[in-house]
Design a protein around this motif. Structure first.
Motif, short mmCIF file in Angstrom:
data_model
loop_
_atom_site.label_atom_id
_atom_site.label_comp_id
_atom_site.label_asym_id
_atom_site.label_seq_id
_atom_site.Cartn_x
_atom_site.Cartn_y
_atom_site.Cartn_z
N ILE A 1 23.50 -2.08 -17.12
CA ILE A 1 23.32 -3.21 -17.59
C ILE A 1 23.15 -4.19 -15.74
N GLY A 2 22.34 -4.53 -15.38
CA GLY A 2 22.93 -5.52 -14.62
C GLY A 2 21.66 -5.83 -13.29
N GLY A 3 22.46 -5.54 -11.65
CA GLY A 3 20.78 -5.63 -10.76
C GLY A 3 20.14 -6.51 -10.43
N ASN A 4 18.90 -5.99 -9.34
CA ASN A 4 17.57 -7.31 -9.54
C ASN A 4 17.23 -6.31 -8.66
N GLY A 5 17.13 -5.37 -8.21
CA GLY A 5 16.53 -4.22 -7.17
C GLY A 5 15.83 -3.71 -8.11
N ASP A 6 15.98 -2.22 -8.33
CA ASP A 6 15.35 -1.53 -8.72
C ASP A 6 15.94 -1.19 -10.02
N VAL B 1 33.69 -7.29 -12.35
CA VAL B 1 33.46 -8.13 -10.90
C VAL B 1 33.64 -9.38 -11.13
N GLU B 2 34.37 -10.29 -10.59
CA GLU B 2 33.96 -11.57 -11.33
C GLU B 2 32.96 -11.93 -10.47
N GLY B 3 32.00 -13.41 -10.78
CA GLY B 3 30.74 -13.51 -10.48
C GLY B 3 29.83 -12.91 -10.67
N ASP B 4 29.91 -12.14 -11.59
CA ASP B 4 28.96 -10.93 -11.73
C ASP B 4 29.36 -10.19 -13.46
N ASP B 5 28.48 -11.32 -14.25
CA ASP B 5 29.01 -11.63 -15.60
C ASP B 5 28.59 -10.16 -16.25
N VAL B 6 27.03 -9.49 -15.82
CA VAL B 6 27.12 -7.86 -16.58
C VAL B 6 27.85 -7.14 -16.36
N THR B 7 28.85 -7.25 -15.12
CA THR B 7 29.69 -5.90 -15.37
C THR B 7 31.01 -5.54 -15.90
N GLY B 8 31.24 -6.54 -16.37
CA GLY B 8 32.57 -6.17 -17.69
C GLY B 8 32.14 -6.34 -18.91
#
Ligand SMILES: *[C@@H]1O[C@H](CO)[C@@H](O)[C@H](O)[C@H]1NC(C)=O
Ligand SMILES: *[C@@H]1O[C@H](CO)[C@@H](O)[C@H](O)[C@H]1NC(C)=O
Ligand SMILES: *[C@@H]1O[C@H](CO)[C@@H](O)[C@H](O)[C@H]1NC(C)=O
Ligand SMILES: *[C@@H]1O[C@H](CO)[C@@H](O)[C@H](O)[C@H]1NC(C)=O
Ligand SMILES: *[C@@H]1O[C@H](CO)[C@@H](O)[C@H](O)[C@H]1NC(C)=O
Ligand SMILES: [Zn+2]
Length: 468
Positions: free
Chosen positions: A367-372, A129-136
């Protein structure tokens, strides 16, 4: 066609736990309400704690956790980092290692063969996803179910709603036959491992679990909200990973039921508490054409007459099967006993009779996310900072405070269960409370970010993780 490749050891009775309460001491104070006032009036010590919290450092911790690979067995770096931060703040922290049963994805594939004979591959991956650096990132895992069974299943499929026992019984009442079929199940309601168990118990040879935007309440693309990362609606390709342990039967390491998983301990067979049929999770983008292919086949939602049956995708949500429309599901997992690392820290009390445990898991599927659980993990670091500020005033805790950052929670409360089994006598005698902080959203975001959570699994991010 279906192959099994699970442990072939003989079955032992799993979870033969006997945590007798007889030893429990009886000198504890009764639980009382401390303060009826709202907002609460803070004591001097509480004011020091409260004022020590700083959103800039919380943001820093959150950013750290959001960029780490913390899949159970791969998260030693984040464990050591956590121990280091806690130690800097006056806690005596150490890594607490267990050797537990885990499984990792090797090969996951799904294809559909339509009635006209055309075969089509179904996308199982979440694209960057563009703008979410960890997704790739290359080190992100593909989508999979922890503890799922390896195997290949080719069959017609049946939509079974949430896959509860009541759903299956209702469909049986209507004459639907599951034997040799694949169950297409929506997420929600019961734990995913039990959905697969119910499918298996009713004769299905495979299970596919999809996320339905109907569980997202108002926050859907259909209602005009933009999908992540442009808005709060779920990304169409997002896939909910998670464990397929039969959690209600046996939380904790299934190969060490009732005792801590130290290296070299005797291992029990897992066949009774993990699925014997392959399963995978899919996105709603992947599920929609599969559901739509069942339109006009089997029983309509009205005939089925079950709650939480129809979702928000473009389809009738009929049961099927659609004659001649088949799925081929391939799931190949690598099973291993691997080390996991809880971080445990203690602040000694003036009176050591009673212990309060404050914890959260640290492991994640992605890798990523900031909730749980990254928000909760960030708050635990900040909490040690706040306690340190309090210690500097000369304060000492009355009760022992134990901080715990659990590993392998996502696989089935594994890290915490092993620690409890390891410390059962001391905990039985002294533990008076356990406070868990998986999710600790920023105050300003609570009303905004939490509403979708009422019905959905979304953390206001394209978050692949979810438990229970
Ligand atoms: C911290 O809070 C202040 C005041 O609400 C806000 O302006 C600032 O952007 C926040 N910083 C971070 C990193 O969240
Ligand atoms: C076969 O059926 C599928 C699904 O209905 C359709 O998308 C596809 O175009 C059809 N292929 C041919 C060759 O008719
Ligand atoms: C949750 O879903 C129910 C049933 O679909 C709906 O009535 C309710 O409004 C939803 N809640 C939210 C907060 O979206
Ligand atoms: C649907 O189920 C409900 C509750 O189980 C029942 O009261 C109702 O009569 C059923 N409706 C039909 C049309 O069968
Ligand atoms: C806390 O108590 C434990 C067990 O009694 C002891 O080993 C440890 O050294 C103590 N830590 C401090 C900082 O006093
Ligand atoms: Zn969690």
């Amino acid at each position: 066609m279906l192959f099994y490749s699970l442990f072939l050891a003989t079955t032992v009775s799993a979870c033969a736990r006997d945590f007798s309460l007889a030893k429990r001491h009886t000198h504890r104070q009764p639980i009382t309400k401390r303060n009826e006032e709202w907002p609460p009036v803070l004591s001097e010590h509480e004011t020091v704690l409260f004022n020590a919290f700083d959103n800039v450092t919380i943001d820093e911790w959150s950013d750290y956790y959001g960029h780490q690979n913390k899949l159970a067995g791969l998260g030693k770096e984040a464990a050591q980092w956590t121990a280091d931060r806690w130690t800097e703040n006056g806690f005596e922290a150490h890594l607490n290692e267990y050797h537990v049963y885990l499984s990792y994805p090797l090969k996951q594939e799904l294809s559909v063969t339509w009635a006209n004979g055309t075969r089509e591959d179904i996308n199982l991956q979440e694209e960057a996803v563009e703008g979410d650096d960890v997704t790739g990132r290359e080190d992100n895992q593909p989508t999979f179910h922890g503890y799922s069974a390896s195997g290949i299943a080719t069959a017609e499929y049946i939509y079974v709603g949430q896959g509860s026992i009541a759903d299956f019984e209702r469909l049986q009442e209507l004459g639907v036959e599951f034997g040799g079929k694949i169950a297409l199940i929506r997420y929600g309601g019961l734990f995913r491992g039990l959905k697969v168990k119910n499918a298996q118990d009713h004769g299905a040879i495979g299970a596919i679990i999809f996320t339905d935007p109907g569980d997202d309440g108002e926050y859907t693309v259909a209602n005009g909200y933009e999908a992540y990362p442009d808005g709060p609606a779920r990304h169409p390709e997002s896939v909910q990973k998670g464990s397929c342990l039969f959690l209600s039967t046996c939380p904790g390491d299934p190969t060490a039921p009732g005792y801590p998983s130290h290296d070299g301990v005797e291992r029990a067979a897992v066949d009774d508490v993990t699925p014997q049929i392959p399963s995978i999770p899919i996105s709603y983008a992947a599920a929609q054409p599969l559901l739509a292919a069942l339109d006009g086949h089997g029983h309509t939602p009205d005939e089925v007459n079950r709650t939480v049956w129809s979702g928000a995708l473009e389809a009738e949500y009929s049961t099927g099967p659609a004659p001649g429309v088949t799925l081929t599901l391939e799931n190949e997992m690598e099973e291993k006993i691997a080390p996991v690392w809880n971080v445990i820290a203690t602040l000694n009390a003036t009176d050591t009779e009673e212990t309060i445990v404050i914890g959260n898991h640290r492991d994640t599927w992605m890798i990523g996310g900031n909730g749980d659980p990254n928000s909760g993990s960030a708050i635990l670091v900040e909490l040690t900072k706040a306690f340190n500020a309090l210690l500097e005033t000369g304060w000492k805790p009355k009760r022992n405070i134990v901080l715990a950052s659990w590993d392998a929670e996502e696989y089935g409360l594994v890290g915490s269960a092993e620690w409890v089994e390891d410390n059962i006598n001391w905990l039985t005698e002294t533990a008076v409370a356990y406070l868990n902080i998986d999710v600790a959203p920023e105050i300003e975001k609570v009303s905004h970010a939490h509403e979708p959570g009422i019905n959905s699994t979304s953390d206001y991010s394209r978050n692949s993780e979810r438990h229970r």
